[in-house]
Enzyme design. Structure first.
Site, PDB file in Angstrom:
ATOM      1  N   ALA A 100     -39.882 -52.479 -59.648  1.00 31.22           N
ATOM      2  CA  ALA A 100     -40.691 -52.241 -60.081  1.00 31.22           C
ATOM      3  C   ALA A 100     -40.628 -49.913 -60.395  1.00 31.22           C
ATOM      4  CB  ALA A 100     -41.853 -51.826 -59.681  1.00 31.22           C
ATOM      5  N   ILE A 102     -40.630 -46.461 -63.551  1.00 28.01           N
ATOM      6  CA  ILE A 102     -41.143 -46.060 -64.737  1.00 28.01           C
ATOM      7  C   ILE A 102     -40.398 -44.770 -65.111  1.00 28.01           C
ATOM      8  CG2 ILE A 102     -43.729 -46.447 -63.763  1.00 28.01           C
ATOM      9  CD1 ILE A 102     -43.993 -44.106 -62.584  1.00 28.01           C
ATOM     10  N   GLY A 160     -33.134 -35.771 -69.993  1.00 27.17           N
ATOM     11  CA  GLY A 160     -34.019 -35.952 -70.013  1.00 27.17           C
ATOM     12  C   GLY A 160     -35.034 -36.812 -68.830  1.00 27.17           C
ATOM     13  N   TYR A 164     -36.074 -39.505 -62.698  1.00 23.35           N
ATOM     14  CA  TYR A 164     -35.437 -41.000 -63.202  1.00 23.35           C
ATOM     15  C   TYR A 164     -34.414 -40.819 -62.446  1.00 23.35           C
ATOM     16  CZ  TYR A 164     -34.567 -45.520 -65.199  1.00 23.35           C
ATOM     17  OH  TYR A 164     -34.367 -46.923 -65.042  1.00 23.35           O
ATOM     18  N   GLY A 195     -27.299 -50.788 -67.386  1.00 24.40           N
ATOM     19  CA  GLY A 195     -26.988 -49.831 -68.505  1.00 24.40           C
ATOM     20  C   GLY A 195     -28.871 -50.709 -69.586  1.00 24.40           C
TER      21      GLY A 195
HETATM   22  N1  CAA Z   1     -27.479 -36.943 -75.583  1.00 24.48           N
HETATM   23  C1  CAA Z   1     -27.451 -35.942 -76.660  1.00 24.48           C
HETATM   24  N2  CAA Z   1     -27.900 -34.486 -77.098  1.00 24.48           N
HETATM   25  C2  CAA Z   1     -28.937 -35.809 -77.026  1.00 24.48           C
HETATM   26  C3  CAA Z   1     -29.604 -36.889 -76.116  1.00 24.48           C
HETATM   27  C4  CAA Z   1     -29.045 -37.758 -75.956  1.00 24.48           C
HETATM   28  N3  CAA Z   1     -29.064 -38.940 -75.677  1.00 24.48           N
HETATM   29  N4  CAA Z   1     -31.209 -37.231 -76.668  1.00 24.48           N
HETATM   30  C5  CAA Z   1     -31.742 -35.778 -77.312  1.00 24.48           C
HETATM   31  N5  CAA Z   1     -30.171 -34.351 -77.446  1.00 24.48           N
HETATM   32  C6  CAA Z   1     -30.710 -33.461 -77.086  1.00 24.48           C
HETATM   33  C7  CAA Z   1     -30.758 -33.068 -79.131  1.00 24.48           C
HETATM   34  O1  CAA Z   1     -30.324 -33.504 -80.103  1.00 24.48           O
HETATM   35  C8  CAA Z   1     -32.002 -31.274 -78.595  1.00 24.48           C
HETATM   36  O2  CAA Z   1     -30.884 -30.716 -78.906  1.00 24.48           O
HETATM   37  P1  CAA Z   1     -30.935 -29.596 -79.283  1.00 24.48           P
HETATM   38  O3  CAA Z   1     -31.724 -28.995 -78.778  1.00 24.48           O
HETATM   39  O4  CAA Z   1     -29.554 -28.973 -79.688  1.00 24.48           O
HETATM   40  O5  CAA Z   1     -31.371 -29.309 -80.436  1.00 24.48           O
HETATM   41  C9  CAA Z   1     -31.917 -31.381 -77.109  1.00 24.48           C
HETATM   42  O6  CAA Z   1     -31.306 -32.575 -76.510  1.00 24.48           O
HETATM   43  C10 CAA Z   1     -33.642 -31.199 -76.690  1.00 24.48           C
HETATM   44  O7  CAA Z   1     -33.665 -33.788 -77.203  1.00 24.48           O
HETATM   45  P2  CAA Z   1     -35.560 -33.294 -78.111  1.00 24.48           P
HETATM   46  O8  CAA Z   1     -35.556 -32.215 -79.165  1.00 24.48           O
HETATM   47  O9  CAA Z   1     -35.559 -35.162 -78.426  1.00 24.48           O
HETATM   48  O10 CAA Z   1     -36.175 -32.400 -76.795  1.00 24.48           O
HETATM   49  P3  CAA Z   1     -37.703 -33.515 -76.716  1.00 24.48           P
HETATM   50  O11 CAA Z   1     -38.145 -32.342 -75.464  1.00 24.48           O
HETATM   51  O12 CAA Z   1     -38.426 -33.544 -77.396  1.00 24.48           O
HETATM   52  O13 CAA Z   1     -37.131 -34.978 -76.042  1.00 24.48           O
HETATM   53  C11 CAA Z   1     -36.555 -36.581 -74.660  1.00 24.48           C
HETATM   54  C12 CAA Z   1     -36.709 -34.812 -75.083  1.00 24.48           C
HETATM   55  C13 CAA Z   1     -38.131 -37.031 -74.665  1.00 24.48           C
HETATM   56  C14 CAA Z   1     -35.907 -36.560 -73.047  1.00 24.48           C
HETATM   57  C15 CAA Z   1     -35.776 -37.456 -75.353  1.00 24.48           C
HETATM   58  O14 CAA Z   1     -34.447 -36.810 -75.852  1.00 24.48           O
HETATM   59  C16 CAA Z   1     -35.488 -38.640 -75.033  1.00 24.48           C
HETATM   60  O15 CAA Z   1     -36.355 -39.356 -74.982  1.00 24.48           O
HETATM   61  N6  CAA Z   1     -34.310 -39.037 -74.376  1.00 24.48           N
HETATM   62  C17 CAA Z   1     -33.927 -40.461 -73.806  1.00 24.48           C
HETATM   63  C18 CAA Z   1     -34.232 -40.190 -72.292  1.00 24.48           C
HETATM   64  C19 CAA Z   1     -33.661 -41.600 -72.080  1.00 24.48           C
HETATM   65  O16 CAA Z   1     -32.516 -41.708 -72.746  1.00 24.48           O
HETATM   66  N7  CAA Z   1     -34.130 -42.244 -71.209  1.00 24.48           N
HETATM   67  C20 CAA Z   1     -34.072 -43.685 -71.124  1.00 24.48           C
HETATM   68  C21 CAA Z   1     -35.548 -44.953 -71.028  1.00 24.48           C
HETATM   69  S1  CAA Z   1     -34.707 -46.178 -70.499  1.00 24.48           S
HETATM   70  C22 CAA Z   1     -34.316 -46.583 -69.212  1.00 24.48           C
HETATM   71  O17 CAA Z   1     -34.484 -45.369 -68.179  1.00 24.48           O
HETATM   72  C23 CAA Z   1     -33.755 -47.587 -68.234  1.00 24.48           C
HETATM   73  C24 CAA Z   1     -32.861 -47.513 -68.695  1.00 24.48           C
HETATM   74  O18 CAA Z   1     -32.449 -47.399 -66.483  1.00 24.48           O
HETATM   75  C25 CAA Z   1     -31.201 -47.209 -68.957  1.00 24.48           C
END
Ligand code: CAA
Length: 257
Positions: A100, A102, A160, A164, A195
């Site tokens: 579980a 989030i 971000g 987590y 991954g």
């Molecule tokens: N790699 C490099 N740079 C990244 C990036 C990445 N993966 N994602 C975002 N950025 C950069 C953006 O280009 C931006 O750069 P600038 O400030 O220079 O423009 C900066 O980071 C901020 O990004 P956002 O504009 O997207 O900012 P936001 O506040 O709107 O959103 C966020 C932030 C919600 C964290 C969004 O970036 C996001 O959803 N990121 C993905 C996070 C992620 O990978 N989550 C995994 C979920 S699944 C999981 O967790 C399962 C698992 O175990 C793998």
């Protein structure tokens, strides 16, 4: 036959092997559901826990025949009561999969305390609550398999995901410590660190962000939930009895720890 069965909670399956009871938290969808089904296919008697999506749980049980029990893993007394319900129905839990989890993704400078705490309470607190509820029985019976589902992002860090990633990294220290405590009683504890996997959690990530992430995976694709589930089945098996305290990465080469 009563809940505990004739063999201290186990019954003989057709192949003559002892049939163990396995419990998977967050087990009605994604990696949890795939794991529950893989354990069932391997001959385990399986129960799953879920939080609140009762329609998803009903559909899962209707499709698989696996009993689903609702409680919040972040709530310690609810975990104790939930495990008691599962054990009354199936017998003592010998395999626990803490799946579980989030996400509440946000850059730290935008993250609220609630986003931080919610993820800590479910992902890390839930693992403590569930392990605390089952460990006494495992110690008494001198057998147990605990598999905690981590994440590549707990190893590599992820923009971000300070909340987590902290929980998934925390699970590794928790698991190593529990492995030390359980080793002399034939209780193993391991982490499987997936991954990016083809689940609703990953689907929820913004598509542009996801395209960037996909480009960073050497294998060029997401994992399937079944690919993660297979490793959990192995770690739960008697064959894996000498593997404890380890973290198994399954991430298509995205991060090699
Ligand atoms: N790699 C490099 N740079 C990244 C990036 C990445 N993966 N994602 C975002 N950025 C950069 C953006 O280009 C931006 O750069 P600038 O400030 O220079 O423009 C900066 O980071 C901020 O990004 P956002 O504009 O997207 O900012 P936001 O506040 O709107 O959103 C966020 C932030 C919600 C964290 C969004 O970036 C996001 O959803 N990121 C993905 C996070 C992620 O990978 N989550 C995994 C979920 S699944 C999981 O967790 C399962 C698992 O175990 C793998």
């Amino acid at each position: 036959m009563g809940g505990a069965g004739r063999f201290g909670g186990r019954e003989r399956s057709r192949g003559g092997q002892l049939t163990r009871v396995a419990l998977v938290t967050g087990g009605t969808s994604g990696i949890g559901a795939a794991t529950a089904e893989a354990l069932q296919s391997a001959g385990y008697r399986v129960a799953v826990n879920y939080g609140s999506r009762s329609q998803v749980a009903e559909a899962f049980t209707a499709r698989t025949g696996i009993a689903a029990f609702a409680w919040n893993v972040a709530d310690a007394p609810a975990c104790t009561a939930g495990v008691a319900r599962v054990e009354a129905a199936l017998g003592p839990v010998e395999v626990l999969v803490n799946n579980a989890g989030i996400t509440r993704d946000a850059m730290l400078h935008k993250m609220s305390f609630e986003q931080w705490k919610e993820v800590l309470d479910v992902n890390l607190g839930g693992c403590f609550n569930m392990c605390r509820a089952i460990i006494g029985g495992m110690r008494e019976r001198r057998f147990g398999r605990i598999v905690n589902i981590g994440s590549v992002n707990g190893l590599s860090g992820q923009l971000g995901q300070t909340n987590y990633a902290a929980t998934k990294a925390g699970l590794i220290g928790f698991t190593k410590s529990l492995a030390l405590e359980g080793a002399s009683r034939n209780i193993t504890a391991n982490v499987v660190a997936p991954g990016y996997t083809d689940t609703a959690m990953v689907e929820a990530v913004d598509s542009e962000v996801m395209a960037r992430i996909l480009a960073s995976i050497p294998a060029g694709r997401l994992a399937t939930p079944a690919e993660i589930a297979r490793s959990v089945v192995f770690l739960a098996s008697d064959d894996a009895g000498f593997i404890t305290g380890t973290t198994l990465s399954i991430n298509g080469g995205k991060y090699m720890a």
